[in-house]
Scaffold this motif. Structure first.
Motif, short mmCIF file in Angstrom:
data_model
loop_
_atom_site.label_atom_id
_atom_site.label_comp_id
_atom_site.label_asym_id
_atom_site.label_seq_id
_atom_site.Cartn_x
_atom_site.Cartn_y
_atom_site.Cartn_z
N ILE A 334 0.84 -1.20 0.00
CA ILE A 334 0.00 0.00 0.00
C ILE A 334 0.88 1.25 0.00
N PHE A 335 1.92 1.26 0.83
CA PHE A 335 2.81 2.42 0.86
C PHE A 335 3.48 2.62 -0.50
N ASN A 336 3.87 1.54 -1.15
CA ASN A 336 4.50 1.65 -2.46
C ASN A 336 3.53 2.19 -3.50
N ILE A 337 2.28 1.74 -3.45
CA ILE A 337 1.26 2.23 -4.37
C ILE A 337 1.05 3.75 -4.17
N MET A 338 0.97 4.18 -2.92
CA MET A 338 0.78 5.61 -2.63
C MET A 338 1.96 6.43 -3.15
N SER A 339 3.19 5.88 -2.99
CA SER A 339 4.37 6.59 -3.48
C SER A 339 4.36 6.69 -5.00
N ALA A 340 4.00 5.60 -5.68
CA ALA A 340 3.97 5.61 -7.14
C ALA A 340 2.95 6.61 -7.65
N VAL A 341 1.77 6.69 -7.03
CA VAL A 341 0.74 7.62 -7.46
C VAL A 341 1.19 9.06 -7.22
N GLU A 342 1.81 9.29 -6.08
CA GLU A 342 2.28 10.65 -5.76
C GLU A 342 3.45 11.07 -6.64
N ASN A 343 4.37 10.16 -6.93
CA ASN A 343 5.54 10.50 -7.75
C ASN A 343 5.17 10.90 -9.17
N HIS A 344 4.05 10.39 -9.67
CA HIS A 344 3.63 10.70 -11.04
C HIS A 344 2.46 11.68 -11.07
N ASN A 345 2.35 12.46 -9.98
CA ASN A 345 1.42 13.61 -9.93
C ASN A 345 -0.03 13.23 -10.22
N SER A 346 -0.44 12.08 -9.67
CA SER A 346 -1.84 11.69 -9.79
C SER A 346 -2.43 11.66 -8.38
N ASP A 347 -3.66 11.24 -8.29
CA ASP A 347 -4.31 11.20 -6.98
C ASP A 347 -5.39 10.11 -7.01
N PHE A 348 -5.79 9.72 -5.81
CA PHE A 348 -6.82 8.70 -5.69
C PHE A 348 -8.20 9.34 -5.83
N ALA A 349 -9.08 8.62 -6.49
CA ALA A 349 -10.44 9.12 -6.70
C ALA A 349 -11.36 8.55 -5.64
N PHE A 350 -12.44 9.21 -5.47
CA PHE A 350 -13.48 8.72 -4.57
C PHE A 350 -14.83 8.91 -5.26
N PRO A 351 -15.82 8.14 -4.90
CA PRO A 351 -17.12 8.26 -5.59
C PRO A 351 -17.64 9.69 -5.54
N SER A 352 -17.94 10.23 -6.68
CA SER A 352 -18.42 11.61 -6.74
C SER A 352 -19.44 11.74 -7.87
N ARG A 353 -20.18 12.81 -7.86
CA ARG A 353 -21.19 13.09 -8.89
C ARG A 353 -21.20 14.59 -9.17
N SER A 354 -21.14 14.93 -10.42
CA SER A 354 -21.16 16.35 -10.84
C SER A 354 -22.58 16.73 -11.22
N ILE A 355 -23.03 17.86 -10.74
CA ILE A 355 -24.37 18.36 -11.03
C ILE A 355 -24.23 19.69 -11.79
N TYR A 356 -24.82 19.77 -12.95
CA TYR A 356 -24.79 20.97 -13.78
C TYR A 356 -26.17 21.64 -13.74
N ILE A 357 -26.18 22.89 -13.39
CA ILE A 357 -27.43 23.66 -13.32
C ILE A 357 -27.48 24.60 -14.52
N GLU A 358 -28.45 24.44 -15.32
CA GLU A 358 -28.60 25.27 -16.53
C GLU A 358 -29.35 26.54 -16.19
N ASN A 359 -28.74 27.66 -16.57
CA ASN A 359 -29.36 28.96 -16.36
C ASN A 359 -30.07 29.37 -17.64
N GLN A 360 -31.38 29.30 -17.68
CA GLN A 360 -32.15 29.58 -18.89
C GLN A 360 -32.44 31.07 -19.06
N GLY A 361 -32.22 31.86 -18.03
CA GLY A 361 -32.48 33.30 -18.16
C GLY A 361 -33.97 33.63 -18.04
N PRO A 362 -34.29 34.92 -18.06
CA PRO A 362 -35.70 35.32 -17.96
C PRO A 362 -36.47 35.03 -19.26
N GLU A 363 -37.68 34.69 -19.09
CA GLU A 363 -38.54 34.41 -20.26
C GLU A 363 -39.03 35.71 -20.88
#
Length: 363
Positions: A334-363
């Motif tokens: 595990i320590f070696n995996i963390m070092s390899a990820v850090e040495n190559h400027n990456s990071d660990f992901a975690f479950p996430s969700r992106s929400i996009y809100i559309e601004n339609q403006g005034p009618e």
């Protein structure tokens, strides 16, 4: 007056107990004490001297034989002392028969006690064979001991003129009645025999039973198997349950497997992913903690584009069976995996969700 008293003393001295004079009783007590002293000397000096000599040998078989014979060997001077007493005292009739039979019983007990104690070390001599495991040795020594004592008790009963035939016939009827009410016990005994013959596990193995029990096998008995759970509490499992259940024997594993999925963020480039996989794979292949499984090679690969991460799969094997060492190896990986990820400027992901809100403006 004094003469009459002296004659009374002499008469009492000569008459003693049931015609056995006090001088004879004192001599017999001396013989008995002498035999007990001889027993102590034989155990303290003779057997200890032999034991110190056998300790220098490479095998432990001779040590086990000496220890198993220590008790029966000490009965020899006692039996001989009782024989001298019965020969010296003027016993007649039924009293002489009683004393002689008691000496014979002690001699029989000494002989069969030695034979019963010798079964285990002699069977241990055969335990080097692949078909005779330590658990089977324990079972066979118990069965042999029971059979030996059955023969010994039969001989003791025969000394008193007790016929064995009617007793065996009575036991036959009694055994039928017992068998009807103890079917579960016999099922457990038969299941235990199958467990031993199939060599599913041995004392000292770490097993997992289908019902969730996980622990170390301590002993395999006639009726149940004692398993010491990882929290050190003992559990007695009926042999029928073990025979009918799926049992995983961790002690028989050829390798321990690590099969992990590592989640990296989507911002990681293909070159970064390739270098991370190479670094981890090089560590696995060059480390003494891991081995090559002939059936499946070790690898580190990008295997999936997940909903919120780029997934890396790590598959490797190790020959370490002990759980503590296994945990240590996993930590280093595990320590070696963390070092390899850090040495190559990456990071660990975690479950996430992106929400996009559309601004339609005034009618």
């Amino acid at each position: 007056m004094i003469n009459e008293f002296w004659n009374l003393v002499v008469e009492t001295w000569e008459q003693g107990i049931r015609g056995i004079g006090i001088d004879n009783i004192i001599i017999c007590l001396g013989i008995l004490i002498g035999s007990l002293v001889a027993r102590s000397l034989m155990n303290t000096y003779l057997l200890d001297k032999i034991a110190s000599f056998t300790e220098k040998s490479e095998t432990t078989l001779d040590d086990e034989i000496i220890e198993s014979l220590r008790g029966p060997f000490g009965l020899i001077p006692v039996a001989f002392g009782l024989y001298l007493i019965t020969s010296y005292l003027p016993f007649t009739g039924s009293l002489d028969l009683l004393a002689t039979n008691l000496v014979k019983m002690l001699v029989i007990y000494t002989i069969f006690s030695a034979l019963a104690n010798l079964t285990k070390p002699l069977l241990n001599l055969l335990s080097d064979n692949s078909w005779l495991t330590p658990a089977m040795t324990t079972w066979l020594s118990r069965v042999a001991g029971v059979l030996i004592w059955i023969v010994g008790i039969t001989m003791m009963l025969d000394i008193w003129g007790i016929e064995i035939g009617p007793i065996i016939a009575g036991l036959g009827l009694f055994s039928v009645a017992v068998a009807l009410g103890a079917q579960d016990m016999f099922k457990n005994i038969i299941a235990g025999i199958f467990i031993l013959s199939e060599k599913r596990f041995q004392p000292g193995d770490r097993i997992r039973i289908s019902n969730g029990l996980h622990g170390i096998v301590e002993s395999i008995g006639f009726r149940s198997t004692q398993v010491r759970l990882l929290d050190t509490s003992p559990v007695f499992v009926p042999n029928t349950d073990l025979s009918d259940s799926q049992v995983i024997n961790h002690q028989d594993m050829s390798y321990r497997r690590i099969f992990w999925t590592i989640n990296l963020v989507y911002s990681t480039k293909a070159e970064q992913l390739e270098n991370i996989c190479k670094d981890i794979e090089n560590y696995i292949n060059n480390s003494d903690n891991f081995v090559q499984n002939p059936g499946q090679e070790n690898f580190v690969r990008v295997t999936e584009l997940g909903s919120s991460s780029i997934d890396l799969t790590i598959l490797c094997y190790m020959s370490v069976i002990d759980y503590t060492q296994f945990s240590q190896v996993k930590q280093e990986l595990i320590f070696n995996i963390m070092s390899a990820v850090e040495n190559h400027n990456s990071d660990f992901a975690f479950p996430s969700r992106s929400i996009y809100i559309e601004n339609q403006g005034p009618e």
